[in-house]
Design a protein around this motif. Structure first.
Motif: not given
Length: 76
Positions: A57-58, A63-65, A70-72
């Protein structure tokens, strides 16, 4: 599960979780060499699985962060 079995399971769960976090090799050796299955050992196995689930989960959260970071950056 009766009261004694529940207490043993909880004790085994806590031991399995902590050993999985701090001494995973030792925990694997203990679980591999257990001759009989009881409430304590079942708890240890469940505690190990719970810690592994926590780690997964961590990793997913990190990964999502990073993906959003990267998208930002690309949007700049």
């Amino acid at each position: 599960m009766n009261k004694i079995d529940e207490l043993r399971f909880k004790a085994g769960f806590n031991a399995g979780y902590l050993l999985s976090e701090f001494e995973p090799v030792m925990l694997n050796m203990i679980l591999a060499n257990i001759q009989n299955d009881n409430s304590f050992t079942s708890g240890m196995q469940s505690g190990q699985l719970e810690y592994q689930t926590y780690l997964s989960t961590q990793d997913l959260i990190k990964f999502r962060i990073n993906k959003n970071r990267d998208k930002d950056i690309r949007e700049l």
